[in-house]
Design a protein around this motif. Structure first.
Motif, PDB file in Angstrom:
ATOM      1  N   GLY A  25      -8.895   4.443   2.839  1.00  0.00           N
ATOM      2  CA  GLY A  25      -9.452   3.987   4.102  1.00  0.00           C
ATOM      3  C   GLY A  25      -8.433   3.310   5.006  1.00  0.00           C
ATOM      4  O   GLY A  25      -8.810   2.653   5.968  1.00  0.00           O
ATOM      5  N   SER A  26      -7.138   3.435   4.696  1.00  0.00           N
ATOM      6  CA  SER A  26      -6.121   2.828   5.541  1.00  0.00           C
ATOM      7  C   SER A  26      -5.109   3.880   5.967  1.00  0.00           C
ATOM      8  O   SER A  26      -4.982   4.932   5.338  1.00  0.00           O
ATOM      9  CB  SER A  26      -5.421   1.670   4.813  1.00  0.00           C
ATOM     10  OG  SER A  26      -4.668   2.157   3.733  1.00  0.00           O
ATOM     11  N   ASN A  76       0.848  -1.191   0.000  1.00  0.00           N
ATOM     12  CA  ASN A  76       0.000   0.000   0.000  1.00  0.00           C
ATOM     13  C   ASN A  76       0.881   1.238   0.000  1.00  0.00           C
ATOM     14  O   ASN A  76       1.833   1.327   0.782  1.00  0.00           O
ATOM     15  CB  ASN A  76      -0.929   0.023   1.216  1.00  0.00           C
ATOM     16  CG  ASN A  76      -2.157  -0.820   1.005  1.00  0.00           C
ATOM     17  OD1 ASN A  76      -2.144  -1.747   0.200  1.00  0.00           O
ATOM     18  ND2 ASN A  76      -3.217  -0.518   1.717  1.00  0.00           N
ATOM     19  N   ASP A 133     -14.807  -1.052   9.198  1.00  0.00           N
ATOM     20  CA  ASP A 133     -16.011  -0.716   8.426  1.00  0.00           C
ATOM     21  C   ASP A 133     -17.170  -0.601   9.407  1.00  0.00           C
ATOM     22  O   ASP A 133     -17.570  -1.594  10.019  1.00  0.00           O
ATOM     23  CB  ASP A 133     -16.272  -1.801   7.384  1.00  0.00           C
ATOM     24  CG  ASP A 133     -17.470  -1.511   6.498  1.00  0.00           C
ATOM     25  OD1 ASP A 133     -18.231  -0.558   6.783  1.00  0.00           O
ATOM     26  OD2 ASP A 133     -17.636  -2.237   5.514  1.00  0.00           O
ATOM     27  N   THR A 160       0.584  -1.013   7.900  1.00  0.00           N
ATOM     28  CA  THR A 160      -0.705  -0.574   7.374  1.00  0.00           C
ATOM     29  C   THR A 160      -1.813  -0.994   8.320  1.00  0.00           C
ATOM     30  O   THR A 160      -1.876  -2.157   8.726  1.00  0.00           O
ATOM     31  CB  THR A 160      -0.960  -1.180   5.981  1.00  0.00           C
ATOM     32  OG1 THR A 160       0.113  -0.790   5.109  1.00  0.00           O
ATOM     33  CG2 THR A 160      -2.272  -0.708   5.390  1.00  0.00           C
ATOM     34  N   THR A 161      -2.677  -0.055   8.640  1.00  0.00           N
ATOM     35  CA  THR A 161      -3.832  -0.328   9.478  1.00  0.00           C
ATOM     36  C   THR A 161      -5.087   0.031   8.694  1.00  0.00           C
ATOM     37  O   THR A 161      -5.196   1.153   8.187  1.00  0.00           O
ATOM     38  CB  THR A 161      -3.792   0.505  10.776  1.00  0.00           C
ATOM     39  OG1 THR A 161      -2.574   0.225  11.454  1.00  0.00           O
ATOM     40  CG2 THR A 161      -4.974   0.181  11.674  1.00  0.00           C
ATOM     41  N   PHE A 162      -5.986  -0.937   8.582  1.00  0.00           N
ATOM     42  CA  PHE A 162      -7.240  -0.693   7.889  1.00  0.00           C
ATOM     43  C   PHE A 162      -8.268  -0.185   8.881  1.00  0.00           C
ATOM     44  O   PHE A 162      -8.391  -0.706   9.992  1.00  0.00           O
ATOM     45  CB  PHE A 162      -7.739  -1.971   7.200  1.00  0.00           C
ATOM     46  CG  PHE A 162      -6.916  -2.334   5.992  1.00  0.00           C
ATOM     47  CD1 PHE A 162      -7.266  -1.859   4.734  1.00  0.00           C
ATOM     48  CD2 PHE A 162      -5.795  -3.126   6.123  1.00  0.00           C
ATOM     49  CE1 PHE A 162      -6.500  -2.167   3.637  1.00  0.00           C
ATOM     50  CE2 PHE A 162      -5.018  -3.436   5.021  1.00  0.00           C
ATOM     51  CZ  PHE A 162      -5.374  -2.950   3.778  1.00  0.00           C
ATOM     52  N   GLN A 163      -9.005   0.839   8.472  1.00  0.00           N
ATOM     53  CA  GLN A 163     -10.065   1.394   9.298  1.00  0.00           C
ATOM     54  C   GLN A 163     -11.212   0.377   9.373  1.00  0.00           C
ATOM     55  O   GLN A 163     -11.529  -0.265   8.387  1.00  0.00           O
ATOM     56  CB  GLN A 163     -10.611   2.701   8.695  1.00  0.00           C
ATOM     57  CG  GLN A 163      -9.544   3.754   8.494  1.00  0.00           C
ATOM     58  CD  GLN A 163      -9.135   4.441   9.793  1.00  0.00           C
ATOM     59  OE1 GLN A 163      -9.527   4.058  10.877  1.00  0.00           O
ATOM     60  NE2 GLN A 163      -8.321   5.451   9.667  1.00  0.00           N
ATOM     61  N   ILE A 179      -1.031   4.372   6.921  1.00  0.00           N
ATOM     62  CA  ILE A 179       0.301   3.787   6.867  1.00  0.00           C
ATOM     63  C   ILE A 179       1.149   4.525   7.899  1.00  0.00           C
ATOM     64  O   ILE A 179       1.338   5.738   7.817  1.00  0.00           O
ATOM     65  CB  ILE A 179       0.917   3.890   5.463  1.00  0.00           C
ATOM     66  CG1 ILE A 179       0.023   3.159   4.463  1.00  0.00           C
ATOM     67  CG2 ILE A 179       2.335   3.321   5.467  1.00  0.00           C
ATOM     68  CD1 ILE A 179       0.464   3.266   3.038  1.00  0.00           C
ATOM     69  N   ASN A 236      -5.091   3.053  -0.658  1.00  0.00           N
ATOM     70  CA  ASN A 236      -6.410   2.846  -0.078  1.00  0.00           C
ATOM     71  C   ASN A 236      -6.694   4.027   0.847  1.00  0.00           C
ATOM     72  O   ASN A 236      -6.079   4.141   1.906  1.00  0.00           O
ATOM     73  CB  ASN A 236      -6.442   1.534   0.708  1.00  0.00           C
ATOM     74  CG  ASN A 236      -7.794   1.239   1.304  1.00  0.00           C
ATOM     75  OD1 ASN A 236      -8.619   2.118   1.482  1.00  0.00           O
ATOM     76  ND2 ASN A 236      -8.016  -0.019   1.638  1.00  0.00           N
ATOM     77  N   ARG A 291       1.175   5.577   0.152  1.00  0.00           N
ATOM     78  CA  ARG A 291       0.532   6.687   0.860  1.00  0.00           C
ATOM     79  C   ARG A 291      -0.253   7.600  -0.070  1.00  0.00           C
ATOM     80  O   ARG A 291      -1.035   8.424   0.380  1.00  0.00           O
ATOM     81  CB  ARG A 291       1.579   7.481   1.629  1.00  0.00           C
ATOM     82  CG  ARG A 291       2.180   6.728   2.795  1.00  0.00           C
ATOM     83  CD  ARG A 291       3.246   7.536   3.528  1.00  0.00           C
ATOM     84  NE  ARG A 291       3.678   6.852   4.736  1.00  0.00           N
ATOM     85  CZ  ARG A 291       4.635   5.935   4.771  1.00  0.00           C
ATOM     86  NH1 ARG A 291       5.254   5.587   3.648  1.00  0.00           N
ATOM     87  NH2 ARG A 291       4.976   5.362   5.914  1.00  0.00           N
TER      88      ARG A 291
END
Length: 145
Positions: free
Chosen positions: A127-128, A75, A141, A136-139, A130, A125, A77
């Motif tokens: 919605g993530s 991913n 849902d 990487t951290t995904f938000q 870095i 993304n 930035r």
């Protein structure tokens, strides 16, 4: 069991050639290297490159050469960083599968195959997050329970 992956290992045809690609094409430095395997430390996990025949013998399972449906992603930035990573990989010999473009889920993504045919996605993304260390951290849902 904790929800985690510690190591991803890719079988490669020619380890010195694969190392040269990962070092030039992605700018990575191995933390450990032996005759048939090398490891790259990534944020939160490691990637190993293992001679394909040695890996098949170690796993006691033949490698049949089919696309398994597994991809590995980096991913970025920003869209610009995605384009730069994609261009660097191609300059080191990767094969473009899908140039980076806006995608249905609201991000920006492209795919390339490394020198051994492993499929990599390079994506931005929105919605993530870095982190400074590259993790990487995904938000979450909010529509999910």
């Amino acid at each position: 069991m904790d929800q985690r992956i510690s190591l991803i290992t890719l079988g490669v045809d020619d380890l010195p050639r694969a190392r040269a690609f990962y070092e030039a094409g992605l700018g990575w430095t191995p933390v450990s290297a032996q005759e048939s395997v090398c490891f790259y430390q990534l944020p939160g996990l490691a990637l190993g490159l293992f001679g394909r025949e040695a890996l098949a013998k170690d796993a006691q399972h033949p490698i049949d050469g089919r696309f398994s449906g597994v991809t590995i992603a980096i991913n970025g930035r920003s869209r610009e960083e995605v384009d730069a990573i994609f261009a660097q990989a191609l300059a080191a010999g990767a094969k473009a599968l899908k140039p980076p473009e806006p995608v249905f889920w609201g991000g920006y993504s492209g795919y390339f195959a490394d020198l051994d045919g492993h499929v990599w996605e390079v994506a931005h993304n929105p919605g993530s997050i870095i982190g400074a260390d590259g993790s990487t951290t995904f938000q979450a849902d909010e529509t999910q329970g």
